[in-house]
Design a protein around this motif. Structure first.
Motif, PDB file in Angstrom:
ATOM      1  N   TYR A  74      40.994 123.717  59.412  1.00 27.22           N
ATOM      2  CA  TYR A  74      39.920 123.283  58.522  1.00 27.22           C
ATOM      3  C   TYR A  74      40.239 121.962  57.857  1.00 27.22           C
ATOM      4  O   TYR A  74      39.336 121.177  57.568  1.00 27.22           O
ATOM      5  N   LYS A  75      41.538 121.674  57.673  1.00 25.30           N
ATOM      6  CA  LYS A  75      41.886 120.381  57.073  1.00 25.30           C
ATOM      7  C   LYS A  75      41.707 119.252  58.080  1.00 25.30           C
ATOM      8  O   LYS A  75      41.284 118.156  57.729  1.00 25.30           O
ATOM      9  N   ILE A  76      42.029 119.551  59.340  1.00 26.89           N
ATOM     10  CA  ILE A  76      41.804 118.541  60.377  1.00 26.89           C
ATOM     11  C   ILE A  76      40.310 118.239  60.469  1.00 26.89           C
ATOM     12  O   ILE A  76      39.902 117.080  60.570  1.00 26.89           O
ATOM     13  N   GLY A  82      35.400 116.486  64.580  1.00 26.90           N
ATOM     14  CA  GLY A  82      34.441 117.561  64.796  1.00 26.90           C
ATOM     15  C   GLY A  82      34.540 118.032  66.226  1.00 26.90           C
ATOM     16  O   GLY A  82      34.780 117.239  67.126  1.00 26.90           O
ATOM     17  N   ARG A  83      34.345 119.326  66.430  1.00 31.56           N
ATOM     18  CA  ARG A  83      34.480 119.840  67.787  1.00 31.56           C
ATOM     19  C   ARG A  83      33.279 120.682  68.169  1.00 31.56           C
ATOM     20  O   ARG A  83      32.825 121.524  67.405  1.00 31.56           O
ATOM     21  N   LYS A  84      32.805 120.449  69.375  1.00 27.21           N
ATOM     22  CA  LYS A  84      31.737 121.285  69.918  1.00 27.21           C
ATOM     23  C   LYS A  84      32.329 122.123  71.030  1.00 27.21           C
ATOM     24  O   LYS A  84      33.033 121.609  71.878  1.00 27.21           O
ATOM     25  N   VAL A 103      27.081 123.037  57.029  1.00 23.57           N
ATOM     26  CA  VAL A 103      28.065 122.058  57.470  1.00 23.57           C
ATOM     27  C   VAL A 103      27.997 120.802  56.605  1.00 23.57           C
ATOM     28  O   VAL A 103      28.993 120.130  56.358  1.00 23.57           O
ATOM     29  N   CYS A 104      26.790 120.516  56.133  1.00 22.98           N
ATOM     30  CA  CYS A 104      26.559 119.311  55.342  1.00 22.98           C
ATOM     31  C   CYS A 104      27.236 119.357  53.983  1.00 22.98           C
ATOM     32  O   CYS A 104      27.528 118.325  53.392  1.00 22.98           O
ATOM     33  N   ASN A 105      27.429 120.569  53.492  1.00 28.73           N
ATOM     34  CA  ASN A 105      28.021 120.792  52.170  1.00 28.73           C
ATOM     35  C   ASN A 105      29.235 119.883  51.957  1.00 28.73           C
ATOM     36  O   ASN A 105      30.187 119.920  52.713  1.00 28.73           O
TER      37      ASN A 105
ATOM     38  N   PHE B 240      36.277 125.258  62.031  1.00 34.15           N
ATOM     39  CA  PHE B 240      36.130 123.914  62.589  1.00 34.15           C
ATOM     40  C   PHE B 240      35.056 123.103  61.862  1.00 34.15           C
ATOM     41  O   PHE B 240      34.890 121.933  62.127  1.00 34.15           O
ATOM     42  N   SER B 241      34.313 123.769  60.983  1.00 31.81           N
ATOM     43  CA  SER B 241      33.363 123.012  60.167  1.00 31.81           C
ATOM     44  C   SER B 241      34.005 122.541  58.867  1.00 31.81           C
ATOM     45  O   SER B 241      33.334 121.983  58.022  1.00 31.81           O
ATOM     46  N   GLY B 242      35.290 122.825  58.692  1.00 28.99           N
ATOM     47  CA  GLY B 242      35.976 122.319  57.508  1.00 28.99           C
ATOM     48  C   GLY B 242      36.078 123.309  56.364  1.00 28.99           C
ATOM     49  O   GLY B 242      36.471 122.936  55.269  1.00 28.99           O
TER      50      GLY B 242
END
Lengths: 248, 387
Positions: A74-76, A82-84, A103-105, B240-242
């Motif tokens: 999550y830090k990366i 970003g990964r799909k 995700v925008c948060n 992966f969304s942080g």
């Protein structure tokens, strides 16, 4: 031009099996790099290492000069990668808008998520993204009801909502119709104007559509060759890997 | 899931909120005002216990229904809350005396763990803070190591057994298997089992049930609630969304534990005794059954499920004591095989729609919108009509 990603002597082994073997790789920021390679070449492991899902056995990964070793996923992600995933992974029980909003948060720790509300910048970003991915009419539908191609576009939209510097895209065209493939390709090309992108792909037609810059070929965990699409296609080693040994 | 424009959605949400408030208000009146005056005191006490159990079901739904973590160890947190209050009640003694059971084991000094429970405010805090911290600690150790799914369930059950055996074995501290009686103790100078105190506890239970329901509603709506669902549905994607899912899971698990503690305290004083049997495996599994019967991921379902199962149990075991367990087993089988979303889910996805169509209302489309209701067409229609 500065390097956004540098990979030095990277080896990843699982119980002695080397999924990646002494790999060296680097790309400039702003580049759209396509990575191809036969099955088992280590393409997905390659993305796993960059995103922190798998730790390198030896070697290192530098993102904007920063070593990514031992940094949790999550830090990366917050650093700007970003990964799909290969299959679209969106939150099926949330609406399209809610998917993007999460995700925008901006502030992703527990209490600001609990007490915070979407501010106007975030709302505007979401609205803009809905338009970019062409789903604004379906913003209030559950993601569950979207078609496969729409889910792919939604997931790419979610990636962009993270505002990453580097996008990693794993087989975005898998399972899509020709028309959808072209849509996704166009979307990637327009994103490439403002992001660095690594796309992994099997579909050669699709690679030809999006590969304006360099193409990297992986084989058995190592870098086989690099060059423009036409150079790569002519390379005898690539032909050998894909089609078997050339007859004498 | 018909397609609606933003305005329609806002209007529907507003309408639903009004309906919900009305239902809450009506149930307060029925439970807190009408019921106490129509049913005998011992029945009321029973209802009070069921409502306390509904509170623990709410907490369980929060982590199972919304976050996807099936805890089989909520009996621990339930018991911790119950013991905290029971210890306070057992300390309402003349200066210098200690609870009489201690003499059985030759204990002369009050054990240090009992000391804080002299104070009423500390006890009130302890009722939810101790189980909350315990849950948070357990959660942190488990979630940090990314243990999930069935392994998480097994671990919580193991924790339950550890606590069960510990409480059973510690006679010198908390009277072991015999547990602590509350009925014969006093609170603010009144006997706990006296009708007025019991009535007060009943009202308190109703109020806390509503408050905790509202707390859970607040937690599960908005961004936080959506993130919980996201963790349930695809934790890797969340990472992966942080987002760091560990923090969220620990927080929710702690809240859920704290809620169970409150429920345990209310249940204990309306039962008259607490002993380690409350931490038996079967009881914690029964909690899961309540939530499953009512409907996972619907808070109201947790309450309905608990009340229904418990009421059925009371009436059936009064008339046919020998068949209750078969009935409970059958109920669980029916829910798992026929009603995977529980009663509320069945009502929402099937019965309600059927009812609507009986009255000639257009069914809501749950499928991919047909051409007639294509969102693009809808949007265009909206745009044209607004001009």
């Amino acid at each position: 031009m500065s390097k956004i990603l540098e990979i030095e002597n990277l080896t990843v082994s699982f119980d002695g099996f080397k999924a990646l073997n002494n790999l060296n790789f680097s790309m400039d920021s702003g580049e759209l790099r396509v990575i191809i390679g036969p099955n088992g070449a280590g393409k997905t492991t390659f993305l796993d290492v960059i995103t922190g899902k798998v730790q390198p056995t030896t070697g290192r990964v530098l993102f904007n000069g920063k070593n990514l070793k031992n940094i949790p996923e999550y830090k990366i992600a917050r650093l700007g990668i970003g990964r799909k995933f290969q299959t679209p992974r969106v939150y099926l029980n949330l609406t399209v808008r809610e998917n993007l909003d999460l995700v925008c948060n901006q502030n992703k720790n527990v209490f600001s998520t609990l007490f915070g509300r979407a501010n106007t910048t975030e709302q505007r970003t979401v609205a803009g993204l809905l338009e970019t991915i062409g789903l604004d009419a379906k913003a209030n539908l559950l993601a569950n009801l979207l078609s496969h191609g729409e889910k792919q576009r939604l997931e790419i939209g979610m990636l962009v909502a993270q505002s990453p510097d580097l996008l990693l895209v794993d087989e975005p065209a898998a399972g899509l119709t020709d028309e959808e493939t072209e849509n996704v390709g166009a979307l990637l090309l327009s994103l490439a104007e403002s992001h660095s992108i690594i796309a992994i792909e099997h579909d050669m037609e699709f690679v030809r559509q999006i590969a304006n810059d360099q193409v990297t070929v992986l084989h058995q965990g190592s870098l086989l060759c690099e060059g423009t699409m036409s150079e790569v296609q002519q390379d005898p080693r690539v032909i050998e890997v894909y089609l078997g040994e050339a007859p004498e | 899931m018909i397609n609606e424009t933003g305005v329609q959605i806002k209007r529907r949400k507003q309408r639903n909120r009004i309906i919900e408030l009305a239902i809450i208000f009506a149930s307060i009146i029925v439970l807190a005002i009408i019921l106490p005056s129509v049913i005998p005191a011992f029945r009321l006490r029973l209802v009070g216990r069921f409502l306390s159990l509904a509170i623990v079901a709410l907490g369980l739904d929060l982590i199972w229904g919304y976050t996807g973590l099936l805890s089989l160890g909520h009996g621990v947190f339930f018991a911790l809350g119950g013991y905290a209050l029971a210890m306070h009640l057992n300390l309402q003694l003349p200066e210098g005396e200690i609870p009489s059971f201690f003499t059985l084991y030759g204990v002369k000094e009050l054990p240090w763990v009992w000391q804080p429970f002299y104070s009423f405010p500390v006890t009130v805090l302890a009722i939810f803070i101790i189980p909350g911290i315990m849950a948070g600690l357990l959660g942190y150790l488990v979630f940090r190591n990314r243990i999930k799914g069935v392994y998480f369930s097994i671990l919580t059950q193991a924790a339950l057994l550890v606590f069960y055996n510990f409480f059973n074995g510690q006679q010198e501290i908390i009277n072991g298997t015999n547990g602590l009686k509350t009925d014969t103790e006093q609170i603010f100078g009144l006997l706990v089992s006296s009708p007025s105190v019991q009535r007060t506890f009943y009202i308190l239970t109703v109020v806390l049930l509503i408050l905790i329901y509202l707390l859970c509603r607040w937690l599960t709506s908005g961004r936080f609630g959506r993130l919980l669902k996201a963790i349930r549905d695809d934790e890797t994607r969340v990472r992966f969304s942080g987002y760091d899912p560990t923090g969220y899971k620990v927080f929710v698990f702690a809240i859920s534990g704290a809620i169970a503690g409150v429920a345990g305290a209310l249940y204990t004083v309306q039962t008259g005794i607490i002993n380690p049997s409350i931490m038996q495996v079967a009881f914690s599994i029964e909690m899961v059954i309540w939530v499953a019967v009512g409907g996972r991921g619907t808070l109201i379902g947790a309450i309905i499920g608990t009340l229904l199962v418990r009421l059925a149990q009371t009436f059936l075991s009064e008339s046919f004591p020998e068949i209750w367990l078969f009935f409970q087993g059958a109920l669980f089988l029916i829910v798992v095989t026929v009603l995977p979303d529980g009663i509320v889910g069945w009502w929402r996805d099937y019965a309600w729609l059927k009812l609507r169509s009986l009255f000639g209302r257009k069914p809501s489309l749950a499928t991919y919108p047909s051409l007639a209701e294509d969102p693009e067409v809808d949007q265009e229609r909206d745009r044209l009509s607004s001009k």
